[in-house]
Scaffold this active site. Structure first.
Site, PDB file in Angstrom:
ATOM      1  N   LYS A 107       1.044  -0.773   0.174  1.00  0.00           N
ATOM      2  CA  LYS A 107      -0.205   0.398   0.243  1.00  0.00           C
ATOM      3  C   LYS A 107       1.534   1.400   0.131  1.00  0.00           C
ATOM      4  CE  LYS A 107      -4.401   0.714   0.217  1.00  0.00           C
ATOM      5  NZ  LYS A 107      -5.749  -0.614  -1.272  1.00  0.00           N
TER       6      LYS A 107
HETATM    7  P1  NAD Z   1     -12.773   7.030  -2.808  1.00  0.00           P
HETATM    8  O1  NAD Z   1     -12.587   8.852  -3.123  1.00  0.00           O
HETATM    9  O2  NAD Z   1     -13.266   7.186  -4.384  1.00  0.00           O
HETATM   10  O3  NAD Z   1     -15.007   7.493  -2.059  1.00  0.00           O
HETATM   11  C1  NAD Z   1     -14.840   7.657  -0.218  1.00  0.00           C
HETATM   12  C2  NAD Z   1     -16.069   8.412  -0.427  1.00  0.00           C
HETATM   13  O4  NAD Z   1     -15.922   8.413   0.883  1.00  0.00           O
HETATM   14  C3  NAD Z   1     -16.170   9.566  -0.477  1.00  0.00           C
HETATM   15  O5  NAD Z   1     -17.983   9.787  -1.029  1.00  0.00           O
HETATM   16  C4  NAD Z   1     -16.140  10.157   0.026  1.00  0.00           C
HETATM   17  O6  NAD Z   1     -16.784  11.859  -0.095  1.00  0.00           O
HETATM   18  C5  NAD Z   1     -16.561   9.627   1.326  1.00  0.00           C
HETATM   19  N1  NAD Z   1     -16.214  10.002   2.883  1.00  0.00           N
HETATM   20  C6  NAD Z   1     -14.622  10.441   3.169  1.00  0.00           C
HETATM   21  N2  NAD Z   1     -14.991  10.632   4.381  1.00  0.00           N
HETATM   22  C7  NAD Z   1     -16.213  10.049   5.184  1.00  0.00           C
HETATM   23  C8  NAD Z   1     -16.505  10.585   6.389  1.00  0.00           C
HETATM   24  N3  NAD Z   1     -16.132  10.929   7.113  1.00  0.00           N
HETATM   25  N4  NAD Z   1     -17.679   9.944   6.298  1.00  0.00           N
HETATM   26  C9  NAD Z   1     -19.086   9.398   5.097  1.00  0.00           C
HETATM   27  N5  NAD Z   1     -17.695   9.549   3.780  1.00  0.00           N
HETATM   28  C10 NAD Z   1     -17.123   9.351   4.081  1.00  0.00           C
HETATM   29  O7  NAD Z   1     -12.538   6.315  -2.253  1.00  0.00           O
HETATM   30  P2  NAD Z   1     -12.972   4.616  -2.600  1.00  0.00           P
HETATM   31  O8  NAD Z   1     -11.701   3.945  -3.791  1.00  0.00           O
HETATM   32  O9  NAD Z   1     -14.387   4.784  -3.062  1.00  0.00           O
HETATM   33  O10 NAD Z   1     -12.330   3.932  -1.402  1.00  0.00           O
HETATM   34  C11 NAD Z   1     -13.065   3.678  -0.025  1.00  0.00           C
HETATM   35  C12 NAD Z   1     -12.624   2.785   0.759  1.00  0.00           C
HETATM   36  O11 NAD Z   1     -13.007   0.797  -0.500  1.00  0.00           O
HETATM   37  C13 NAD Z   1     -11.421   2.555   1.160  1.00  0.00           C
HETATM   38  O12 NAD Z   1     -11.339   2.057   2.506  1.00  0.00           O
HETATM   39  C14 NAD Z   1     -10.634   2.155   0.324  1.00  0.00           C
HETATM   40  O13 NAD Z   1      -9.282   1.951   0.780  1.00  0.00           O
HETATM   41  C15 NAD Z   1     -11.599   0.719  -0.512  1.00  0.00           C
HETATM   42  N6  NAD Z   1     -11.757  -0.027  -1.459  1.00  0.00           N
HETATM   43  C16 NAD Z   1     -11.212   0.678  -3.142  1.00  0.00           C
HETATM   44  C17 NAD Z   1     -10.686  -0.372  -3.656  1.00  0.00           C
HETATM   45  C18 NAD Z   1     -10.836   0.676  -4.959  1.00  0.00           C
HETATM   46  O14 NAD Z   1     -11.094  -0.026  -5.870  1.00  0.00           O
HETATM   47  N7  NAD Z   1     -10.995   1.932  -5.443  1.00  0.00           N
HETATM   48  C19 NAD Z   1     -11.209  -1.423  -3.406  1.00  0.00           C
HETATM   49  C20 NAD Z   1     -10.403  -1.540  -2.616  1.00  0.00           C
HETATM   50  C21 NAD Z   1     -10.584  -1.190  -0.967  1.00  0.00           C
END
Ligand code: NAD
Length: 421
Positions: A107
């Site tokens: 990561k």
């Molecule tokens: P992203 O940046 O696209 O979206 C994050 C979302 O969370 C946004 O809508 C943001 O406004 C919201 N957010 C942030 N702080 C917040 C809070 N305090 N309360 C409520 N909402 C809040 O990120 P993502 O890629 O969707 O990732 C989200 C999660 O999924 C993370 O934990 C990431 O590690 C995990 N993840 C992502 C992927 C991927 O392919 N992108 C894969 C596996 C896991």
């Protein structure tokens, strides 16, 4: 500073220790697997638009290289720190092993608030960070991907920077790229698609009708936004979603397609200001405690803790985010009979299609979207079945079952390879 209880790395180690004890792993293997193999901290200057220079801190952590090159996203967020990156790297190791793709976990992250950076600043930050971590990254060594606040454009800059330095295009050095530069069809939706498959498969096993399920999604970005849309497309009623701007509730069901269009047009991709007839504004705390059948935390870690686990009113939690539930909350939820499909299974769709993208890039032979989605579905459904079967056999939680399968595979790979020198 985080408290020890909310320290993601301590949590990741605690989860690992439980599995290691049940698997009866030899002490030396346990010691190797409970800490990251490599950690790089970089501090680097970036030219800002006003002519000043700012120093940023970034990290790249590779947890275990036993099963292949390492793989894991890059996060841009003000609260990134070394322990968060260590935890996320460790979770990636288990996730890749669970869906049986030939990677170890890694990561990366940069401590920054991207909402305060211009596009030019973001590009210069990305190109310099890519250069700083180039000593450990590479298509056969460690392959980054998008995570919170990073996206296909950022991956394209990352790939372009490393390619420029080598003098030729190296497609497979990052995944989650735009399709025009070697990205895979279906990658953008893959994590959310995997989450929606978990909901579908759980309903099938429980003999629940999808139309009867009320769903709440926290986070409306790449994972939450897509998951909400695909879960709604399954026929479920998505009654509340939330992002950093707060929550939005409509008991008759939200119009997710319209809401995604709205967020896409927002400068920070938020639902801020969204309104529609019947839609009520709620805060994030209320969102998590809204009565529903399925709760999908898809924002950040430590959202379901011992402070709110007693008030969660869902039958099923599908962890779209990494580490959204603390071990204390896990125990409370288990006691209350709430099922949790753990992050290392539920959100593994992203890394699975990242793996497909890497394979396609290395072979310069690209698949159509149906092929990608079909293979993704096969892998996710198969992993779900294996985890549920083991949990049923041993009378344990899905998280523990997933850890037993994943940690065993990683430990075996390390044991079979032996100790060098
Ligand atoms: P992203 O940046 O696209 O979206 C994050 C979302 O969370 C946004 O809508 C943001 O406004 C919201 N957010 C942030 N702080 C917040 C809070 N305090 N309360 C409520 N909402 C809040 O990120 P993502 O890629 O969707 O990732 C989200 C999660 O999924 C993370 O934990 C990431 O590690 C995990 N993840 C992502 C992927 C991927 O392919 N992108 C894969 C596996 C896991």
């Amino acid at each position: 500073m985080r408290s020890d209880r909310n320290n993601p790395f301590r949590i990741a180690q605690e989860q690992f220790d439980r599995a290691a004890a049940l698997l009866d792993l030899p002490d030396n293997v346990r010691e190797v697997l409970r800490v990251p193999q490599r950690e790089l901290t970089v501090r680097f200057p970036v030219l800002m638009d006003d002519g000043s220079t700012r120093i940023f801190t970034g990290y790249r952590v590779q947890h275990n290289l036993g099963r292949g090159p390492t793989k894991g996203g890059i996060r841009y967020h003000p609260s990134v720190d070394i322990d968060e990156v260590r935890a996320l790297a460790m979770w990636m190791t288990w996730k890749c092993a669970l869906v049986n793709i030939p990677y170890g976990g890694a990561k990366g992250g940069v401590v920054c608030d991207p909402t305060t950076l211009s596009s030019g600043e973001l590009e210069r930050l990305t190109r310099r960070f890519a250069t700083e971590v180039a000593i450990v990254v590479g298509s056969e060594r460690d392959i980054p991907a998008p995570d919170v606040n990073t996206n296909p454009q950022i991956m394209a800059w990352f790939m372009d920077t490393l390619s420029m330095q080598q003098g030729h295009t190296i497609n497979a050095v990052v995944t989650g790229k735009p399709v025009q530069v070697g990205g895979s069809l279906g990658r953008n939706e893959a994590t959310g698609r995997g989450v929606s498959l978990m909901v579908r498969e759980w309903a099938r096993r429980q003999q629940r009708r999808l139309e009867d399920l009320r769903v709440v999604v926290q986070g409306f970005g790449n994972v939450g936004g897509v998951a909400a849309a695909l879960i709604a497309a399954l026929g479920c009623r998505v009654i509340a979603v939330g992002d950093a701007s707060g929550g939005y509730l409509c008991r008759d069901g939200l119009n997710i397609i319209e809401m995604r269009r709205y967020a896409d047009r927002h400068p920070r991709r938020l639902l801020e200001g969204y309104s529609a007839p019947g839609v009520e504004r709620i805060d994030n705390k209320t969102l998590l405690e809204t009565p529903c059948d399925v709760l999908v935390p898809a924002a950040l870690e430590n959202q379901i803790t011992d402070q709110n686990a007693e008030r969660i009113r869902a039958t099923l939690i599908v962890e779209g985010a990494n580490g959204p539930t603390t071990p204390q909350a896990d125990a409370i939820l288990e006691e209350r009979g709430i099922t949790v499909i753990p992050d290392i299974l539920a959100n593994a769709g992203g890394v699975t299609v990242s793996y497909f993208e890497w394979v396609q890039g290395l072979q310069s032979f690209f698949w159509n979207e149906q092929d990608v989605n079909r293979r993704l579905e096969q892998i996710m459904v198969n992993a779900f079945e294996q985890v549920c079967d083991l949990a049923d056999q041993r009378g344990i939680s899905l998280r523990l079952a997933a850890y037993l399968l994943a940690v065993r595979r990683v430990a075996d790979a390390n044991l079979i390879r032996g100790l060098y020198p």
